[in-house]
Design a protein around this motif. Sequence first.
Motif, short mmCIF file in Angstrom:
data_model
loop_
_atom_site.label_atom_id
_atom_site.label_comp_id
_atom_site.label_asym_id
_atom_site.label_seq_id
_atom_site.Cartn_x
_atom_site.Cartn_y
_atom_site.Cartn_z
N ASP A 274 35.50 38.68 33.40
CA ASP A 274 35.65 38.36 34.82
C ASP A 274 37.03 37.80 35.14
O ASP A 274 37.32 37.47 36.28
CB ASP A 274 34.57 37.39 35.29
CG ASP A 274 34.54 36.10 34.48
OD1 ASP A 274 35.43 35.92 33.64
OD2 ASP A 274 33.61 35.30 34.68
N LYS A 275 37.90 37.69 34.10
CA LYS A 275 39.27 37.22 34.31
C LYS A 275 40.22 38.01 33.43
O LYS A 275 39.81 38.66 32.46
CB LYS A 275 39.41 35.73 33.98
CG LYS A 275 38.63 34.80 34.90
CD LYS A 275 38.83 33.35 34.49
CE LYS A 275 38.02 32.41 35.39
NZ LYS A 275 38.18 30.99 34.97
N TYR A 276 41.50 37.96 33.77
CA TYR A 276 42.54 38.55 32.94
C TYR A 276 43.76 37.63 32.96
O TYR A 276 43.92 36.81 33.85
CB TYR A 276 42.93 39.95 33.43
CG TYR A 276 43.59 40.00 34.79
CD1 TYR A 276 44.98 40.03 34.91
CD2 TYR A 276 42.83 40.01 35.96
CE1 TYR A 276 45.59 40.07 36.16
CE2 TYR A 276 43.43 40.06 37.20
CZ TYR A 276 44.81 40.08 37.30
OH TYR A 276 45.41 40.12 38.54
N ILE A 291 40.98 36.04 38.61
CA ILE A 291 39.68 36.68 38.71
C ILE A 291 39.86 38.18 38.94
O ILE A 291 40.72 38.61 39.71
CB ILE A 291 38.86 36.06 39.87
CG1 ILE A 291 38.72 34.54 39.67
CG2 ILE A 291 37.50 36.73 39.99
CD1 ILE A 291 37.87 34.15 38.51
N VAL A 292 39.02 39.00 38.29
CA VAL A 292 39.15 40.45 38.43
C VAL A 292 38.47 40.96 39.70
O VAL A 292 38.72 42.09 40.13
CB VAL A 292 38.54 41.18 37.21
CG1 VAL A 292 39.25 40.79 35.94
CG2 VAL A 292 37.04 40.92 37.10
N GLY A 293 37.62 40.15 40.31
CA GLY A 293 36.88 40.58 41.49
C GLY A 293 37.79 41.05 42.62
O GLY A 293 38.83 40.43 42.88
N THR A 295 39.76 43.53 42.71
CA THR A 295 41.04 44.05 42.24
C THR A 295 40.78 45.33 41.44
O THR A 295 39.65 45.60 41.01
CB THR A 295 41.78 43.04 41.33
OG1 THR A 295 41.10 42.98 40.06
CG2 THR A 295 41.82 41.66 41.98
N ASP A 298 38.85 45.26 37.84
CA ASP A 298 37.44 44.92 37.70
C ASP A 298 36.66 46.08 37.08
O ASP A 298 36.43 47.11 37.73
CB ASP A 298 36.85 44.56 39.08
CG ASP A 298 35.44 44.00 38.98
OD1 ASP A 298 34.92 43.90 37.85
OD2 ASP A 298 34.88 43.64 40.03
N ARG A 300 33.65 45.29 35.43
CA ARG A 300 32.37 44.67 35.08
C ARG A 300 31.21 45.63 35.32
O ARG A 300 30.16 45.50 34.70
CB ARG A 300 32.17 43.39 35.88
CG ARG A 300 33.12 42.26 35.47
CD ARG A 300 32.97 41.05 36.36
NE ARG A 300 33.37 41.34 37.74
CZ ARG A 300 33.33 40.45 38.72
NH1 ARG A 300 32.92 39.21 38.48
NH2 ARG A 300 33.71 40.80 39.95
N TYR A 321 42.24 41.10 28.76
CA TYR A 321 41.06 40.62 29.48
C TYR A 321 40.48 39.38 28.78
O TYR A 321 40.47 39.31 27.54
CB TYR A 321 40.00 41.71 29.55
CG TYR A 321 40.24 42.72 30.64
CD1 TYR A 321 39.78 42.51 31.93
CD2 TYR A 321 40.94 43.90 30.38
CE1 TYR A 321 40.00 43.44 32.94
CE2 TYR A 321 41.17 44.83 31.38
CZ TYR A 321 40.70 44.59 32.66
OH TYR A 321 40.92 45.51 33.67
#
Length: 438
Positions: A274-276, A291-293, A295, A298, A300, A321
């Motif tokens: 959920d992060k990079y 946060i990858v949300g 973007t 993402d 997930r 990641y």
Amino acid sequence: MADVEDEKASGDGSDEKPEEIPEPELPKVPDVELIVDGFGFMPKDYPRTAHSRSSNVFTKSPKILKEIKGPEAEQSPCASSTNIDIVRRYTWKTRNRMTVQIITYGATITSIQAPDRKGVPDDVVAGFDTLEEYFQSRNPYFGATIGRYANYIRDGTMVVRPSGRMYMLSTNRGRNHYHGGYMGFDKVNWRSYVIGNKVIMSHVSDRFQEGYPGTLMAQIAFEVTCDNTLKIEMKCTTSEPTIVNLSMSPYFNLGGHHAGNESMYDHIFTINADKYTVVDEEGLATGEKKIVGATPFDFRIPRVLRTMLPKIPQGGYDLNYCITQGTEQDLTFQARILHPLSGRVLEVYSNQPGMQFYTGNLLPDPDKIVEGKKSYGYVPLLGKQGTYYKKHGLFCVMPQNYPDAVNNRNFPNSVLNPGEVYVHRIQYKFGILLGKYV
């Protein structure tokens, strides 16, 4: 009375049964078969070690490596099974039609043949046909073991805490240190031996080799199981505080290493993060995590690469990641990759907190052909079976610690102290999707 004797004489009344001849037992097919052979010999003029306390020695010229040689021991190439001049190749064959080949030079994965949904195996990792081709400078670490430290270290400098001592490492990528330097673990011939179906490879990295403090003893165990899983366990110990971050860098295309970028674009990726870690224009970690949300980073939920690549301004993915791990969790699911046409599925597991996802952005690009300019353009990279590897034709998923973790206090610890054991476990699990993917 005469009738009874006649019956006995004719044999009709005999109770004796003819002897049954037992059917010959078919030879039992082993679940996993391990074969050992040779892949070549290390050239006598190949540099055994490269020692440096600072980056200045290496920034003068890469040709200096030819002048740096360890002491050569004159002995027959067949004198001992541990002779490091022989490059050995180990081949595992499973009853489920998977074949894995690993050579001792660079502890390198040279081939993984995995079956598709029809049971037809194909080689899904990039590599070369001969040992000499692995020596070339244009080899992008195909299948090799990366160490002592995978990924970048900014400016080739590090401060090892809690002592606070600063060390200067070799700078083999501009002014930065990358993948262990000029003579990383990918460029040495590892000693090896066999225990059952396991192959154990070992290497001793001397003190101040590429600038690293401490003498490091590294050992890797390779094993292939009948459920088509390649298991890797890396262990290290050190004589003084140093940094360690070992990884493997096989370049995959589940449609076949020869399938090219059109097949690559059809892959469906899932990454458990959920992060990079944010990087600057040079690709160096800034110490920030995002946060990858919402973007393009993402993954997930499963996403097709073809729809995601145009959203990346850098021309492709090349970032670390931050894997979502449970409290004190050891082996963690990191990524799942599916190739719908062949049905091949790859799942990656590791106990490390990060994973580098790379889509082959720096492989030769045929679209860069410039007429009349020899210094700039498409220079083909010839691989196995006459395959030309091209941009976005392969991907790499590298379980690892975070890049430049030693210089970023908010990143996971990368320092190994005497008395401690560094352990990195990786599993590449291959499977088949029989139904339709939803």
